[in-house]
Every structure is written in C-alpha cells, then in structure tokens.
Design an enzyme around this catalytic site. Sequence first.
Site, PDB file in Angstrom:
ATOM      1  N   GLY A 191       0.814  -1.220   0.000  1.00  0.00           N
ATOM      2  CA  GLY A 191       0.000   0.000   0.000  1.00  0.00           C
ATOM      3  C   GLY A 191       0.844   1.265   0.000  1.00  0.00           C
ATOM      4  O   GLY A 191       0.544   2.227  -0.703  1.00  0.00           O
ATOM      5  N   CYS A 192       1.917   1.254   0.767  1.00  0.00           N
ATOM      6  CA  CYS A 192       2.783   2.433   0.847  1.00  0.00           C
ATOM      7  C   CYS A 192       3.535   2.651  -0.459  1.00  0.00           C
ATOM      8  O   CYS A 192       3.748   3.783  -0.880  1.00  0.00           O
ATOM      9  CB  CYS A 192       3.749   2.294   2.022  1.00  0.00           C
ATOM     10  SG  CYS A 192       2.890   2.240   3.615  1.00  0.00           S
TER      11      CYS A 192
END
Length: 165
Positions: free
Chosen positions: A44-45
């Site tokens: 996600g990051c």
Amino acid sequence: MLQSGDIAPAFSLPDADMEIFDLASVAGKHNVVLYFYPRDKTPGCTRQAADFSDHDDEFARYDCIVVGVSPDDCLTHAEFRDQEGLSIRLLSDSDTEVCRLYNVWHEREVDGMKKMGVRRSTFVIDKQGRIRHALYDVTPRGHAAAVFELVKELEPQHAKRNRQE
C-alpha cells in the site's frame, strides 16, 4: 485531530538524502501535500508513493510540494526511493514526534495484538500554512488523483483562467 482551517503544526525533518525539510521555509511559496504512511516497501505504501510521484509534475504546476512521512530512517527511505524510482521527498520521523504532532500515531490491532503505528493520513496545506483538507484512514488506490483535485481548488479563479489560455 487536526481539521480544515487549523494552522499546520511547524516541523523540520530529514529526508532520504539527510537534507532538512522545514515546513515553515515553504510558507508563502508553496502549497504542501503532507502525507503520513506506515512503512516503506509495503504494497500500500509503495502504491501511494508511486502514485504521488507519477503526478509530481502536475502538483508542481500548482505550486505544490508533496512530502511523505513515516517512522523509517533516512537510509531506508533512500533505498525505497531508489528501488521504486520515486520523485517525491520522503521524510524520516524516527522518533514519531511529527506523527504525534499531527495526531496520526495511534494504537491499532494487528494479528490480535495491540501496537502503535501510523494512521494513513493526508493534509493539504495552503501557502499561508493553513490546513485546507485533513484526510484520515485513506486508501492508497486512487488517493493521489483525489488529492490532486483538492490541490487544484486552492488556486484562485483568475490564475485558473490564465492557465487555460
């Protein structure tokens, strides 16, 4: 929690190149997208950082700097930036002081255990240093594009007309 209309708390943090980013130094010159994320090199990051980097030129056209903040150290940020080809600045908040200042350091449950971590959040800060948008618990997919639409709203109407001509 910080809200729209609040003055953005001032801070200084080192980036991936160990150069200091000082929020106060950009006041009057740039809008800032300040986003907080849990860790480098996670799916996600990575998506979020890549999406902001992909739109970096568009943000720049609106006098906007994008900076990401996580508790990772400067070297980890440098590796992450270089591996993923990121163009945005990644700031190291290893003691979580700025995360606490922005109220994004909180307790969460992971695999049945309580632990402290970063609440994925984004703040759109105008040139006067005022928070115009405070977004909490954001989803990485499509977030950069949505934030870009908010940044476009910061520009005065006459400047928008000039840009279109």
